[in-house]
Scaffold this motif. Sequence first.
Motif, PDB file in Angstrom:
ATOM      1  N   PRO A  15       0.815  -1.055   0.031  1.00 22.89           N
ATOM      2  CA  PRO A  15      -0.050  -0.021  -0.415  1.00 22.89           C
ATOM      3  C   PRO A  15       0.820   1.031  -0.003  1.00 22.89           C
ATOM      4  O   PRO A  15       0.590   2.611  -0.298  1.00 22.89           O
ATOM      5  N   GLU A  16       2.027   1.405   1.271  1.00 19.66           N
ATOM      6  CA  GLU A  16       2.719   2.561   0.840  1.00 19.66           C
ATOM      7  C   GLU A  16       3.143   3.042  -0.641  1.00 19.66           C
ATOM      8  O   GLU A  16       3.970   4.071  -1.473  1.00 19.66           O
ATOM      9  N   VAL A  17       3.595   1.135  -1.328  1.00 17.75           N
ATOM     10  CA  VAL A  17       4.643   1.972  -2.824  1.00 17.75           C
ATOM     11  C   VAL A  17       3.210   2.354  -3.417  1.00 17.75           C
ATOM     12  O   VAL A  17       3.587   3.494  -4.297  1.00 17.75           O
ATOM     13  N   LEU A  18       2.338   1.784  -4.136  1.00 20.02           N
ATOM     14  CA  LEU A  18       1.239   1.963  -3.983  1.00 20.02           C
ATOM     15  C   LEU A  18       1.119   3.824  -4.411  1.00 20.02           C
ATOM     16  O   LEU A  18       0.679   4.401  -5.182  1.00 20.02           O
ATOM     17  N   ASN A  19       0.869   4.073  -3.083  1.00 19.44           N
ATOM     18  CA  ASN A  19       0.408   5.276  -2.455  1.00 19.44           C
ATOM     19  C   ASN A  19       1.173   6.427  -3.060  1.00 19.44           C
ATOM     20  O   ASN A  19       1.207   7.417  -3.854  1.00 19.44           O
ATOM     21  N   ALA A  20       2.658   5.702  -2.739  1.00 20.46           N
ATOM     22  CA  ALA A  20       3.314   7.019  -2.852  1.00 20.46           C
ATOM     23  C   ALA A  20       3.934   7.244  -4.817  1.00 20.46           C
ATOM     24  O   ALA A  20       4.413   7.771  -5.050  1.00 20.46           O
TER      25      ALA A  20
ATOM     26  N   GLN B 171       0.307   1.350   7.866  1.00 21.39           N
ATOM     27  CA  GLN B 171       0.212   0.440   9.221  1.00 21.39           C
ATOM     28  C   GLN B 171       0.177  -0.487   8.837  1.00 21.39           C
ATOM     29  O   GLN B 171      -1.010  -1.356   8.341  1.00 21.39           O
ATOM     30  N   ARG B 172       0.775  -2.328   8.550  1.00 27.14           N
ATOM     31  CA  ARG B 172       0.729  -3.004   8.853  1.00 27.14           C
ATOM     32  C   ARG B 172       1.422  -4.633   9.978  1.00 27.14           C
ATOM     33  O   ARG B 172       2.537  -3.749   9.652  1.00 27.14           O
ATOM     34  N   TYR B 173       0.894  -5.832   9.547  1.00 27.43           N
ATOM     35  CA  TYR B 173       1.490  -6.784  10.049  1.00 27.43           C
ATOM     36  C   TYR B 173       3.028  -6.795   9.158  1.00 27.43           C
ATOM     37  O   TYR B 173       2.435  -7.252   8.106  1.00 27.43           O
ATOM     38  N   SER B 174       3.999  -7.441   9.226  1.00 26.70           N
ATOM     39  CA  SER B 174       5.380  -7.649   8.620  1.00 26.70           C
ATOM     40  C   SER B 174       5.463  -9.227   8.423  1.00 26.70           C
ATOM     41  O   SER B 174       5.516  -9.301  10.046  1.00 26.70           O
ATOM     42  N   THR B 175       5.326  -9.966   7.428  1.00 31.17           N
ATOM     43  CA  THR B 175       5.602 -11.359   7.831  1.00 31.17           C
ATOM     44  C   THR B 175       7.710 -11.004   7.899  1.00 31.17           C
ATOM     45  O   THR B 175       7.403 -12.378   8.259  1.00 31.17           O
TER      46      THR B 175
ATOM     47  N   THR C  18       6.175  -8.327  13.084  1.00 29.08           N
ATOM     48  CA  THR C  18       5.259  -7.253  13.975  1.00 29.08           C
ATOM     49  C   THR C  18       4.911  -6.198  13.086  1.00 29.08           C
ATOM     50  O   THR C  18       5.429  -6.146  12.359  1.00 29.08           O
ATOM     51  N   ASP C  19       4.046  -5.462  13.935  1.00 28.15           N
ATOM     52  CA  ASP C  19       3.297  -4.310  13.274  1.00 28.15           C
ATOM     53  C   ASP C  19       4.229  -4.033  12.976  1.00 28.15           C
ATOM     54  O   ASP C  19       5.235  -3.197  13.917  1.00 28.15           O
ATOM     55  N   MET C  20       4.005  -3.330  12.124  1.00 25.65           N
ATOM     56  CA  MET C  20       4.852  -1.798  11.899  1.00 25.65           C
ATOM     57  C   MET C  20       4.221  -0.689  10.707  1.00 25.65           C
ATOM     58  O   MET C  20       3.203  -0.703   9.813  1.00 25.65           O
ATOM     59  N   VAL C  21       4.958   0.340  11.488  1.00 24.38           N
ATOM     60  CA  VAL C  21       3.821   2.211   9.791  1.00 24.38           C
ATOM     61  C   VAL C  21       5.605   2.100   9.402  1.00 24.38           C
ATOM     62  O   VAL C  21       6.233   1.848   8.841  1.00 24.38           O
ATOM     63  N   TYR C  22       4.822   2.274   8.329  1.00 23.27           N
ATOM     64  CA  TYR C  22       5.455   2.235   6.916  1.00 23.27           C
ATOM     65  C   TYR C  22       5.418   4.140   6.045  1.00 23.27           C
ATOM     66  O   TYR C  22       3.975   3.656   5.975  1.00 23.27           O
ATOM     67  N   VAL C  23       6.843   4.153   5.513  1.00 26.82           N
ATOM     68  CA  VAL C  23       6.684   5.052   4.504  1.00 26.82           C
ATOM     69  C   VAL C  23       7.261   4.843   3.496  1.00 26.82           C
ATOM     70  O   VAL C  23       8.358   4.715   3.379  1.00 26.82           O
ATOM     71  N   ALA C  24       6.554   5.369   2.178  1.00 25.14           N
ATOM     72  CA  ALA C  24       7.952   5.017   1.224  1.00 25.14           C
ATOM     73  C   ALA C  24       7.794   6.678   0.460  1.00 25.14           C
ATOM     74  O   ALA C  24       6.905   7.089   0.452  1.00 25.14           O
ATOM     75  N   ILE C  25       8.726   6.818  -0.197  1.00 25.20           N
ATOM     76  CA  ILE C  25       8.714   8.275  -0.989  1.00 25.20           C
ATOM     77  C   ILE C  25       9.574   7.289  -2.469  1.00 25.20           C
ATOM     78  O   ILE C  25      10.461   6.812  -2.307  1.00 25.20           O
TER      79      ILE C  25
ATOM     80  N   ALA D 193      10.702   1.775   8.215  1.00 22.37           N
ATOM     81  CA  ALA D 193       9.622   1.104   8.188  1.00 22.37           C
ATOM     82  C   ALA D 193      10.360   1.302   9.870  1.00 22.37           C
ATOM     83  O   ALA D 193      11.256   1.638  10.167  1.00 22.37           O
ATOM     84  N   LEU D 194       8.990   1.743  10.942  1.00 24.54           N
ATOM     85  CA  LEU D 194       9.145   1.791  12.243  1.00 24.54           C
ATOM     86  C   LEU D 194       8.746   0.878  12.902  1.00 24.54           C
ATOM     87  O   LEU D 194       6.523   0.497  12.577  1.00 24.54           O
ATOM     88  N   PRO D 195       9.091  -0.387  13.673  1.00 28.33           N
ATOM     89  CA  PRO D 195       8.099  -1.290  14.721  1.00 28.33           C
ATOM     90  C   PRO D 195       6.977  -0.487  15.650  1.00 28.33           C
ATOM     91  O   PRO D 195       6.953   0.277  16.180  1.00 28.33           O
ATOM     92  N   LEU D 196       5.530  -1.047  15.696  1.00 27.90           N
ATOM     93  CA  LEU D 196       4.458  -0.122  16.212  1.00 27.90           C
ATOM     94  C   LEU D 196       5.097  -0.313  17.822  1.00 27.90           C
ATOM     95  O   LEU D 196       4.989   0.306  18.718  1.00 27.90           O
TER      96      LEU D 196
END
Length: 196
Positions: A111-116, A125-129, A133-140, A153-156
Motif C-alpha cells: 500500500p505505501e509503495v502504491l500510494n507513493a 500500517q500493517r503486520y510485517s511477515t 511484528t506490526d509496523m508503520v511504513y513510509v515510502a517515497i 519502517a518503524l515497529p509499532l
Amino acid sequence: MPISVRLRLYIGSMAAAALAVMTMALLVPWQLRAQERTVIERRLSDESKLIADLLAAARDISEGDMDREADRLGTLVAGRVTLIAGVGRVVGDSTQTPAELQTLQNHASRPEVLNAGESTVGISQRYSTTLQTDMVYVAIRSNHPVVKYVRLALPLTDVNAQLAAIGSATALPLIAALVAALILSWVFSAPLARRV
C-alpha cells in the motif's frame, strides 16, 4: 440516618470533579497519541526524503552495492530502510542479508509503495511477515537509476513505547488534579452547607 447537607454537596461536587478529570484522562492522552503518531509519520517521511535525495546524488552506486547502502543508512536512522527497484524488487534492506533479499516478496503492490507511486509519499500500517511484528511504513519516490522507492519502517512496539511514555506523563497530573478536586470539594462544601 439521613445524609447531611454538606455530605450531599460534597458527593455532588466530587462526582462532577471526578467526571471532569476522567473525561480529561481519556481525551488528553488520546489527543497526545494522535499528535505523536503524526510526528512519527512526519519524521519517517523526512528521513525517507533525505535518503532519496542522498541516493539521487550518489547515482554511481550500483545495484550490487544497494544492500550495503541500506545497511549503512539503517544505522543512521531509527528504523528499517528498504530500497525498492522500479519493478518492486527489493535491492537493499537494512534488516536482511543479501541471501535473504532473494527470498523477499515483490513490494510493488504494498500500500505505501502504491500510494507513493500516485502521490510521491505513501504511509501505511500493517503486520510485517518478514519481521513478525506490526509496523508503520513510509515510502517515497526516488530519482536514482536503480532505486525507484525508499521505504522506512518503524515497529509499532517502538511507536507504542513512545506513546506509552506520553500516557505516563499525563497520568500523574491528572491524578493530582483529581486529589485537588476532592479536597476543594470538601473545603467548599462547608460554606455552602451553612447557607443551605
